[in-house]
Design a protein around this motif. Structure first.
Motif, mmCIF file in Angstrom:
data_model
loop_
_atom_site.group_PDB
_atom_site.id
_atom_site.type_symbol
_atom_site.label_atom_id
_atom_site.label_comp_id
_atom_site.label_asym_id
_atom_site.label_seq_id
_atom_site.Cartn_x
_atom_site.Cartn_y
_atom_site.Cartn_z
ATOM 1 N N ALA A 22 42.775 18.278 49.027
ATOM 2 C CA ALA A 22 43.399 18.688 47.763
ATOM 3 C C ALA A 22 42.421 19.481 46.906
ATOM 4 C CB ALA A 22 43.904 17.457 47.005
ATOM 5 N N GLU A 23 41.163 18.996 46.813
ATOM 6 C CA GLU A 23 40.164 19.722 46.033
ATOM 7 C C GLU A 23 39.865 21.083 46.653
ATOM 8 O OE1 GLU A 23 36.838 17.118 45.867
ATOM 9 O OE2 GLU A 23 37.739 15.760 44.388
ATOM 10 N N ARG A 24 39.805 21.131 48.007
ATOM 11 C CA ARG A 24 39.549 22.411 48.667
ATOM 12 C C ARG A 24 40.707 23.378 48.441
ATOM 13 N NH1 ARG A 24 39.408 20.696 53.476
ATOM 14 N NH2 ARG A 24 37.284 19.878 53.310
ATOM 15 N N ALA A 25 41.932 22.856 48.542
ATOM 16 C CA ALA A 25 43.095 23.715 48.314
ATOM 17 C C ALA A 25 43.123 24.227 46.880
ATOM 18 C CB ALA A 25 44.380 22.945 48.626
ATOM 19 N N GLU A 26 42.765 23.349 45.931
ATOM 20 C CA GLU A 26 42.730 23.773 44.534
ATOM 21 C C GLU A 26 41.649 24.819 44.300
ATOM 22 O OE1 GLU A 26 42.254 21.745 40.078
ATOM 23 O OE2 GLU A 26 42.332 20.503 41.890
ATOM 24 N N SER A 27 40.484 24.609 44.959
ATOM 25 C CA SER A 27 39.404 25.590 44.819
ATOM 26 C C SER A 27 39.794 26.925 45.436
ATOM 27 C CB SER A 27 38.130 25.047 45.490
ATOM 28 O OG SER A 27 37.097 25.993 45.448
ATOM 29 N N GLU A 28 40.438 26.874 46.617
ATOM 30 C CA GLU A 28 40.877 28.116 47.251
ATOM 31 C C GLU A 28 41.933 28.815 46.417
ATOM 32 O OE1 GLU A 28 42.165 26.955 51.098
ATOM 33 O OE2 GLU A 28 40.122 26.693 51.907
ATOM 34 N N GLN A 29 42.809 28.024 45.779
ATOM 35 C CA GLN A 29 43.821 28.628 44.923
ATOM 36 C C GLN A 29 43.174 29.329 43.731
ATOM 37 O OE1 GLN A 29 46.879 29.181 45.326
ATOM 38 N NE2 GLN A 29 47.477 29.843 43.275
ATOM 39 N N ARG A 30 42.163 28.664 43.137
ATOM 40 C CA ARG A 30 41.458 29.312 42.026
ATOM 41 C C ARG A 30 40.771 30.590 42.480
ATOM 42 N NH1 ARG A 30 39.921 23.873 40.623
ATOM 43 N NH2 ARG A 30 37.930 24.214 41.680
ATOM 44 N N LEU A 31 40.206 30.553 43.710
ATOM 45 C CA LEU A 31 39.551 31.747 44.232
ATOM 46 C C LEU A 31 40.557 32.870 44.462
ATOM 47 C CD1 LEU A 31 37.007 33.113 45.315
ATOM 48 C CD2 LEU A 31 37.473 32.076 47.538
ATOM 49 N N ARG A 32 41.734 32.495 45.006
ATOM 50 C CA ARG A 32 42.756 33.524 45.224
ATOM 51 C C ARG A 32 43.230 34.116 43.898
ATOM 52 N NH1 ARG A 32 44.520 29.951 49.432
ATOM 53 N NH2 ARG A 32 45.910 28.891 47.978
ATOM 54 N N VAL A 33 43.366 33.265 42.884
ATOM 55 C CA VAL A 33 43.774 33.769 41.570
ATOM 56 C C VAL A 33 42.720 34.722 41.013
ATOM 57 C CG1 VAL A 33 44.200 33.094 39.182
ATOM 58 C CG2 VAL A 33 45.247 31.800 41.042
ATOM 59 N N ALA A 34 41.432 34.314 41.168
ATOM 60 C CA ALA A 34 40.355 35.179 40.672
ATOM 61 C C ALA A 34 40.336 36.512 41.417
ATOM 62 C CB ALA A 34 39.006 34.466 40.809
ATOM 63 N N GLN A 35 40.528 36.458 42.740
ATOM 64 C CA GLN A 35 40.555 37.696 43.520
ATOM 65 C C GLN A 35 41.737 38.571 43.117
ATOM 66 O OE1 GLN A 35 40.576 36.199 47.527
ATOM 67 N NE2 GLN A 35 38.346 36.130 47.673
ATOM 68 N N ALA A 36 42.883 37.922 42.890
ATOM 69 C CA ALA A 36 44.049 38.698 42.467
ATOM 70 C C ALA A 36 43.803 39.377 41.129
ATOM 71 C CB ALA A 36 45.278 37.791 42.386
ATOM 72 N N ARG A 37 43.120 38.664 40.225
ATOM 73 C CA ARG A 37 42.815 39.270 38.928
ATOM 74 C C ARG A 37 41.865 40.447 39.076
ATOM 75 N NH1 ARG A 37 41.969 33.759 35.288
ATOM 76 N NH2 ARG A 37 44.195 33.253 35.058
ATOM 77 N N VAL A 38 40.859 40.282 39.956
ATOM 78 C CA VAL A 38 39.920 41.384 40.172
ATOM 79 C C VAL A 38 40.638 42.589 40.761
ATOM 80 C CG1 VAL A 38 37.913 42.106 41.503
ATOM 81 C CG2 VAL A 38 37.907 39.891 40.369
ATOM 82 N N LEU A 39 41.504 42.341 41.758
ATOM 83 C CA LEU A 39 42.247 43.448 42.361
ATOM 84 C C LEU A 39 43.157 44.124 41.344
ATOM 85 C CD1 LEU A 39 43.203 41.885 45.827
ATOM 86 C CD2 LEU A 39 41.467 43.621 45.364
ATOM 87 N N GLU A 40 43.796 43.291 40.514
ATOM 88 C CA GLU A 40 44.685 43.873 39.509
ATOM 89 C C GLU A 40 43.901 44.692 38.494
ATOM 90 O OE1 GLU A 40 48.239 44.736 37.477
ATOM 91 O OE2 GLU A 40 47.747 44.085 39.505
ATOM 92 N N ARG A 41 42.731 44.197 38.088
ATOM 93 C CA ARG A 41 41.918 44.957 37.139
ATOM 94 C C ARG A 41 41.399 46.239 37.768
ATOM 95 N NH1 ARG A 41 38.545 40.362 33.712
ATOM 96 N NH2 ARG A 41 40.369 39.121 33.138
ATOM 97 N N THR A 42 41.080 46.182 39.067
ATOM 98 C CA THR A 42 40.667 47.402 39.759
ATOM 99 C C THR A 42 41.802 48.409 39.796
ATOM 100 O OG1 THR A 42 39.153 46.103 41.124
ATOM 101 C CG2 THR A 42 39.713 48.296 41.901
ATOM 102 N N ARG A 43 43.016 47.910 40.059
ATOM 103 C CA ARG A 43 44.171 48.809 40.065
ATOM 104 C C ARG A 43 44.383 49.424 38.687
ATOM 105 N NH1 ARG A 43 49.238 49.131 38.596
ATOM 106 N NH2 ARG A 43 49.117 47.124 37.509
ATOM 107 N N ILE A 44 44.213 48.600 37.647
ATOM 108 C CA ILE A 44 44.378 49.118 36.284
ATOM 109 C C ILE A 44 43.309 50.163 35.970
ATOM 110 C CG2 ILE A 44 44.281 48.465 33.855
ATOM 111 C CD1 ILE A 44 45.526 45.796 34.630
ATOM 112 N N ALA A 45 42.088 49.925 36.477
ATOM 113 C CA ALA A 45 41.025 50.912 36.247
ATOM 114 C C ALA A 45 41.368 52.244 36.916
ATOM 115 C CB ALA A 45 39.696 50.377 36.772
ATOM 116 N N ARG A 46 41.955 52.181 38.118
ATOM 117 C CA ARG A 46 42.371 53.428 38.769
ATOM 118 C C ARG A 46 43.468 54.115 37.963
ATOM 119 N NH1 ARG A 46 42.076 50.379 43.753
ATOM 120 N NH2 ARG A 46 44.347 50.166 43.705
ATOM 121 N N GLU A 47 44.417 53.297 37.455
ATOM 122 C CA GLU A 47 45.470 53.873 36.625
ATOM 123 C C GLU A 47 44.870 54.513 35.372
ATOM 124 O OE1 GLU A 47 48.587 54.111 37.341
ATOM 125 O OE2 GLU A 47 48.631 52.891 39.161
#
Length: 414
Positions: free
Chosen positions: A191-216
């Motif tokens: 459960a802790e690993r899944a929660e940590s991986e979920q937080r990592l995926r959220v952080a990665q998604a935010r980074v990707l989204e911010r990168t996309r916004i920077a390109r825009e």
């Protein structure tokens, strides 16, 4: 606590391995206090009861086990009491308590319950190999006890069998408890690993989204600022122009600056703080192929002669493909304004479902370098190539004869 802690130094070196099911905490929990108190009280009560029974010749225990010498009863009472008191620290000093109880098993009757508690504790806090070895030693000690203090009315093998069976039952019960604890620990880790991986995926998604916004941001602001630069330059070099032209150019400058500031405010706000998903405002609709005529008009107002030819139905093009096509054409027109201001630019968009969408932006190579070129980052074409690649397409650019040609292909599913 690591595997080198004293409580892990058991009967043999292999027992030094770390045990995820039974690490001994420095402080007892409320549950530990309750369990330790219960074990201590039961062991003390059982010891006192057996000693009293042995001292009373008329008791059933004395009749069953025969007359016991006073000295042996006294030794049994003192030694069993020490073992019962040791249960209070059974987690911290389990090795010493286990060895001590093992020696008592060869002759003591009053320590029988204490010994069962020790076997159970070993099973809960140690690996199976340690439990199996210790249980075997306890059974061997029971064999000695059956000879030293035979029970009346029972043969040797019967008395030995009962003692061995009770200890095996205690060991099996401990294995069940240990297995349940290990399962809970495994579930908690997962459960802790899944929660940590979920937080990592959220952080990665935010980074990707911010990168996309920077390109825009690059695509949008480069277009707006290039218009600002061109119209501001016209005002600078034609101070005697008619008032209508000056007013028109100033209106374009004001409008472009206002739109650029709005886009920049939104982008910087997202990049600086980011909004939680439940607080995000709806994203503004992104331009697609249907917005290309407006884009061409903006470039014409900036001084470029743009010929736009669209041989595809903008409404049937997928939204993602249309957005990528719009940004490619926008960057192509921006580059033409920067490096070939006033030149004729030809834009052709062609495609069908199943064949893909082709884009070509062509303009003559500049003959002279502008005296005051519009600055740029030099990353526009690189960003376009990445955008096309992420969309599943490709982008090429370069000189063809005397023209600079930007071509791209984007997938268009049937």
């Amino acid at each position: 606590m690591g595997a080198s802690s004293p409580e892990y130094r058991w009967l043999w070196p292999s027992a030094l391995a770390a045990d995820p099911a039974g690490p001994l905490a420095a402080r007892r929990s409320t549950r530990d206090w309750a369990v330790d108190s219960l074990c201590f009280l039961l062991a003390i009560a059982f010891t006192a009861w057996i000693v009293v029974e042995l001292l009373d010749p008329a008791s059933e225990t004395a009749k069953t086990w025969g007359t016991t010498p006073i000295w042996l009863t006294a030794v049994d009472a003192v030694a069993s009491t020490i073992a019962a008191i040791g249960l209070w620290w059974r987690r911290r000093f389990l090795t010493a308590l286990a060895v001590y109880s093992l020696l008592l098993t060869t002759f003591s009757m009053a320590s029988a319950l204490t010994q069962l508690i020790v076997v159970f504790t070993v099973g809960v806090h140690r690996r199976f190999a340690v439990l199996a070895g210790y249980t075997a030693l306890v059974i061997a000690a029971n064999a000695v006890f059956a000879v030293a203090r035979p029970e009346g009315g029972l043969g040797y093998w019967e008395a030995f069998g009962w003692g061995a069976a009770i200890n095996v039952v205690a060991a099996l019960w401990a294995m069940i408890i240990r297995g349940r604890r290990q399962l809970i620990v495994t579930w908690r880790d997962r459960a802790e690993r899944a929660e940590s991986e979920q937080r990592l995926r959220v952080a990665q998604a935010r980074v990707l989204e911010r990168t996309r916004i920077a390109r825009e941001m690059h695509d949008v602001l480069a277009h707006r600022i290039s218009l600002l630069s061109l119209h501001a330059g016209a005002l600078e070099f034609r101070p005697g122009a008619p008032p209508e032209e000056i007013a028109g150019a100033a209106a374009v400058v004001r409008s472009s600056a206002h739109q650029a500031l709005q886009d920049l405010r939104v982008v910087i706000g997202v990049l600086r703080t980011g909004q939680p998903e439940d607080e995000q405002t709806p994203e503004r609709p992104q331009p697609t192929l249907s917005a290309l005529p407006t884009l061409a008009d903006e470039s014409r107002s900036a001084g470029n002669r743009v010929r736009l030819q669209i041989n595809a139905d903008p409404e049937s093009v997928p939204a993602a493909t249309g957005r990528a096509a719009y940004r490619i054409v926008q960057e192509g027109l921006t580059n033409a304004r920067k490096h070939a201001h006033g030149a004729a630019v030809r834009v052709v968009v062609d495609g069908e479902p199943g064949e893909g969408l082709s884009i070509e932006v062509r303009n003559p190579m500049p003959v002279t370098v502008p005296a005051r070129p519009i600055p740029g980052t030099g990353m526009g074409l690189i960003g376009l190539a990445e955008r096309a690649l992420l969309a599943g397409g490709r982008l090429d650019h370069g000189r063809v004869d005397d023209d600079f040609v930007l071509t791209a292909w984007l997938p268009w599913p049937p």
